[in-house]
Design an enzyme around this catalytic site. Structure first.
Site, PDB file in Angstrom:
ATOM      1  N   ASP A 124       0.851  -1.173   0.000  1.00 63.29           N
ATOM      2  CA  ASP A 124       0.000   0.000   0.000  1.00 63.29           C
ATOM      3  C   ASP A 124       0.893   1.232   0.000  1.00 63.29           C
ATOM      4  OD1 ASP A 124      -1.037  -0.403   3.444  1.00 63.29           O
ATOM      5  OD2 ASP A 124       0.589   0.821   2.626  1.00 63.29           O
ATOM      6  N   SER A 125       0.288   2.371  -0.282  1.00 56.74           N
ATOM      7  CA  SER A 125       1.086   3.547  -0.646  1.00 56.74           C
ATOM      8  C   SER A 125       1.574   4.361   0.535  1.00 56.74           C
ATOM      9  CB  SER A 125       0.243   4.461  -1.536  1.00 56.74           C
ATOM     10  OG  SER A 125      -0.906   4.883  -0.798  1.00 56.74           O
ATOM     11  N   GLY A 126       1.011   4.100   1.706  1.00 60.46           N
ATOM     12  CA  GLY A 126       1.390   4.910   2.854  1.00 60.46           C
ATOM     13  C   GLY A 126       0.386   6.007   3.135  1.00 60.46           C
ATOM     14  N   GLY A 127      -0.563   6.179   2.243  1.00 60.18           N
ATOM     15  CA  GLY A 127      -1.556   7.247   2.417  1.00 60.18           C
ATOM     16  C   GLY A 127      -2.308   7.112   3.719  1.00 60.18           C
ATOM     17  N   PHE A 128      -2.776   5.933   3.981  1.00 60.93           N
ATOM     18  CA  PHE A 128      -3.562   5.712   5.196  1.00 60.93           C
ATOM     19  C   PHE A 128      -2.739   5.996   6.446  1.00 60.93           C
ATOM     20  CE2 PHE A 128      -6.975   4.217   7.655  1.00 60.93           C
ATOM     21  CZ  PHE A 128      -6.481   3.397   8.667  1.00 60.93           C
ATOM     22  N   ASP A 178      -3.417   8.035  -1.889  1.00 62.90           N
ATOM     23  CA  ASP A 178      -4.754   8.624  -1.852  1.00 62.90           C
ATOM     24  C   ASP A 178      -4.958   9.429  -0.582  1.00 62.90           C
ATOM     25  OD1 ASP A 178      -6.745   5.987  -0.356  1.00 62.90           O
ATOM     26  OD2 ASP A 178      -4.585   6.360  -0.240  1.00 62.90           O
ATOM     27  N   GLN A 220     -12.381   6.670  -3.206  1.00 61.70           N
ATOM     28  CA  GLN A 220     -12.871   7.171  -1.911  1.00 61.70           C
ATOM     29  C   GLN A 220     -14.283   7.733  -2.097  1.00 61.70           C
ATOM     30  OE1 GLN A 220     -11.489   6.819   0.976  1.00 61.70           O
ATOM     31  NE2 GLN A 220      -9.400   6.198   0.443  1.00 61.70           N
ATOM     32  N   GLY A 247     -11.475   3.676   2.360  1.00 57.56           N
ATOM     33  CA  GLY A 247     -12.360   4.286   3.339  1.00 57.56           C
ATOM     34  C   GLY A 247     -13.430   3.339   3.829  1.00 57.56           C
ATOM     35  N   ASP A 297      -7.545  -7.469   2.543  1.00 55.54           N
ATOM     36  CA  ASP A 297      -6.410  -7.549   3.465  1.00 55.54           C
ATOM     37  C   ASP A 297      -6.940  -7.123   4.822  1.00 55.54           C
ATOM     38  OD1 ASP A 297      -6.222  -4.442   2.807  1.00 55.54           O
ATOM     39  OD2 ASP A 297      -4.994  -4.823   4.603  1.00 55.54           O
ATOM     40  N   CYS A 335     -10.367 -28.164  11.197  1.00 58.50           N
ATOM     41  CA  CYS A 335      -9.364 -27.238  10.660  1.00 58.50           C
ATOM     42  C   CYS A 335      -8.066 -27.982  10.395  1.00 58.50           C
ATOM     43  CB  CYS A 335      -9.126 -26.095  11.644  1.00 58.50           C
ATOM     44  SG  CYS A 335      -7.870 -24.927  11.093  1.00 58.50           S
ATOM     45  N   CYS A 337      -5.054 -26.532   9.994  1.00 61.93           N
ATOM     46  CA  CYS A 337      -3.876 -25.710  10.260  1.00 61.93           C
ATOM     47  C   CYS A 337      -2.922 -26.426  11.214  1.00 61.93           C
ATOM     48  CB  CYS A 337      -4.274 -24.350  10.828  1.00 61.93           C
ATOM     49  SG  CYS A 337      -4.571 -24.340  12.617  1.00 61.93           S
ATOM     50  N   CYS A 340      -4.216 -26.655  14.872  1.00 65.29           N
ATOM     51  CA  CYS A 340      -5.290 -27.617  15.115  1.00 65.29           C
ATOM     52  C   CYS A 340      -4.838 -29.056  14.899  1.00 65.29           C
ATOM     53  CB  CYS A 340      -6.504 -27.293  14.246  1.00 65.29           C
ATOM     54  SG  CYS A 340      -7.354 -25.790  14.801  1.00 65.29           S
ATOM     55  N   HIS A 366      -3.605 -20.298  13.149  1.00 62.01           N
ATOM     56  CA  HIS A 366      -4.961 -20.793  12.973  1.00 62.01           C
ATOM     57  C   HIS A 366      -5.845 -19.749  12.301  1.00 62.01           C
ATOM     58  CE1 HIS A 366      -8.931 -22.478  13.592  1.00 62.01           C
ATOM     59  NE2 HIS A 366      -9.274 -21.279  14.048  1.00 62.01           N
TER      60      HIS A 366
END
Lengths: 414, 414
Positions: A124-128, A178, A220, A247, A297, A335, A337, A340, A366
């Site tokens: 991600d771009s770092g905007g957030f 953004d 957005q 957003g 994500d 499960c 994993c 488990c 898990h």
């Protein structure tokens, strides 16, 4: 699926050392072959199965992407990730630029080599982070001036810088820089953020990229349908490789989140992947897939592991609770994993209780596997034409948290 | 050596779930077959290669035992332990009795099942913790009354209780409950501790044990050769399955530690294993093996990992140091551990720097594998008749810490 460690020699700077052989790793894919194939669309919903070909391998969608903010998915190693069926992970521009810094990542030969994940990476771009983490920010025409959350030093991040860093990181998918406003923004603030986002997306589009690197736009607009439509259309006109809905994980109630997605999706092309950033719980992933979202994500799997919370098909349970202290079943019976297959709730509870790191590790494993597996089941259901039933059953079994239930009730009463 | 996960079904209480298949796991060995075979004795020193047959498998000695105090070797899972060649691990009576408590371990079917380590386990008796961790202790005829370090509750631990707990834990080797005095003790205090240790060893010897469980005596006596001799002889007369040298990792300078071992060893039988409790650094392990010690346990590998310290043949290095920030070599060039096969110093340093748990995990893995590998090399050298040369070269390459060097200098000047 057992993970095989096959030496891949002769790759600088780890020449002569073993690396992971992963099924889908390959040489950098020719740009003309970068593409998203829509394989099937569900008839009962907007869900789709797709295949995204990136420079470091293929990703089947819908897909859940684990978050490796600082170059590591918390407490989990690459081998475990592959065993869990992880196809692609996230890295974070803002954080990696500060530590370890681009000099080191450049010297390492890029992010994939630095962290030894020779498979797809989205950054991600770092905007957030700039809009939420950093202090004293001054929004300017071509980016944001801010103070590092670490040492207060004055930094600047904008379209040019964010794309430049991501180019050096060499991620397979780079996100545009953004303006991500809080969900409590006024209409005026929302509009300003959308205008800035559209302008900066244009600037990002013009920046050079790493070989084979894709760029995704971010729409957005809060829950203003006019803004969502305007922003989406402007991005589509720029012909990005994929489109994210931003957003939608900024503290807003679930019904607003769904509305924001529903307002944006119709304006996004069917033949490009759609990515809901920062979402969601297992039940939300299924619902969002039904609304036409292909990529997700979320830090939930690893973040709640810290508190001893495990996700199951029936909702989340607190493994630390006294009820489990002599419960010798796995977290979830069917499960597959590592946790488990090898450990009981009683043992994991003990580990969490006494602060042993293995407890945190196993819950993270898990939870991450659970999220990935839900996506595998979603893909299979769409492919088999049984997604409508799968979706219904999943929602029926999954008990949401109090918070989500209250938000739904509040909306229902309006 | 790749680790294969083969299902072992049908073992309560984990019936139907996968367990580790380990090369040497077997059914509980018949008591008459429990034994220590002395396979070879070095001609240039007192070093020996041996084979210890326990209820849960065979252990080749000299052996380094990882410490799983609270039922987990810090940050490392059983699969990683097996991959590293770990043969046997430690559990701690004092801690496990408090958390999770014997009810839960009993219900789990014993410690092996609870933690999913179906291979040899040695438990220490809790004596050391009582004498060092707990507060307000009143030493009585049959044990120690103390307050839990956790919640201050009044507890009692003595020969009967310690052996009883270890019987329930079901460890393969149980240690006697001893009196472990500080190295600053007066001759009078040392004598009292030795007399108590001998009396309690007799009581421990009489207690019932788990099927196939061995019991080791612990010789105390500081650096008083008369006490060391007296204590050792008394234990040998009780015919334990093995003999530990206690009071050798209690903060005393290295030369005193070596002296304590040298004073005790001659009185221990050759045909039983000798165990130096709580020791040591890699160089000390080699030197102690040369002095006839077969078994070691130490928290160093995992404890220093926390601080970003890695052990190598050349001594310890601080991976967090700025010097390594762009060093793309593994921690140690010819190391076969997971960390060295997959990650660079630069990446590990970054992880440690930003507090990512993977950093701590990988340093723990490297250090543990390093210690285990040194023991493998010691065994091979003794077997091949090259131990003298191996020992010399190891000491030549290994740079001890300042603390050790100063202590050696101080003794040399006396």
């Amino acid at each position: 699926m057992p993970f095989s460690l096959t030496p891949l020699l002769g790759k600088r700077p780890t020449e002569g050392r073993e690396q992971f052989a992963v099924e889908r790793v390959g040489t950098v894919v020719e740009p003309r072959r970068r593409m998203f194939e829509l394989l099937k669309t569900d008839t009962s919903s907007k869900a789709r199965v797709g295949r995204l070909t990136t420079a470091h391998g293929v990703v089947d969608t819908p897909v859940f992407m684990s978050v490796g903010t600082q170059g590591s998915v918390k407490a989990i190693d690459p081998r475990e990730l592959r065993e869990m069926g992880a196809q692609i992970i996230l890295g974070n521009t803002y954080h990696l630029n500060i530590r370890p810094g681009m000099d080191i990542i450049r010297a390492a030969g890029g992010l994939h080599a630095f962290i030894n994940w020779p498979a797809p990476i989205l950054t991600d771009s770092g905007g957030f982070q700039v809009f939420s983490l950093a202090t004293i920010r001054k929004i300017q025409a071509h980016g944001v001036e801010f103070r590092s959350h670490l040492d207060g030093s004055l930094l600047f991040l904008g379209p040019k810088e964010a794309m430049g860093i991501q180019r050096e990181l060499g991620s397979d998918i780079a996100m545009v820089f953004d303006d991500c406003p809080p969900h409590t923004s006024t209409p005026r603030e929302l509009r300003a953020a959308v205008e800035r986002t559209m302008r900066w997306a244009t600037e990002c589009r013009e920046q050079p990229r790493a070989p084979g690197q894709m760029a995704f736009g971010i729409a957005q607009g809060g829950t203003r349908s006019d803004l969502r439509e305007e922003c989406a259309k402007a991005l589509v006109a720029l012909e990005f490789d994929g489109y994210a809905i931003g957003g939608v994980s900024v503290g807003e109630p679930e019904p607003e989140m769904m509305r924001a997605v529903e307002m944006t999706e119709p304006f996004l092309p069917a033949n490009k992947p759609r990515y809901a950033m920062g979402l969601g719980t297992p039940a939300q992933l299924v619902e969002l897939a039904a609304r036409g979202v292909d990529m997700f994500d979320c830090v939930l799997p690893t973040r709640v592991a810290r508190n001893g919370t495990a996700f199951t098909r029936k909702g989340s349970i607190s493994i630390k609770a006294g009820a489990y202290k002599a419960d010798f079943r796995p977290i979830e019976e069917d499960c597959d994993c590592f946790a488990c297959r090898n450990f009981t709730r009683a043992y994991l509870r003990h580990l969490l209780n006494v602060g042993e790191i293995l407890g945190l590790r196993m819950l993270s494993v898990h939870n991450t596997r659970m999220f990935i597996r839900v996506m595998e089941e979603v893909r299979a259901a769409i492919t088999n034409g049984t997604f409508g039933e799968f979706r219904r059953q999943f929602a029926e079994n999954y008990v949401p948290t109090q918070k989500v239930l209250l938000a739904r009730a509040a909306v229902a009463e309006r």
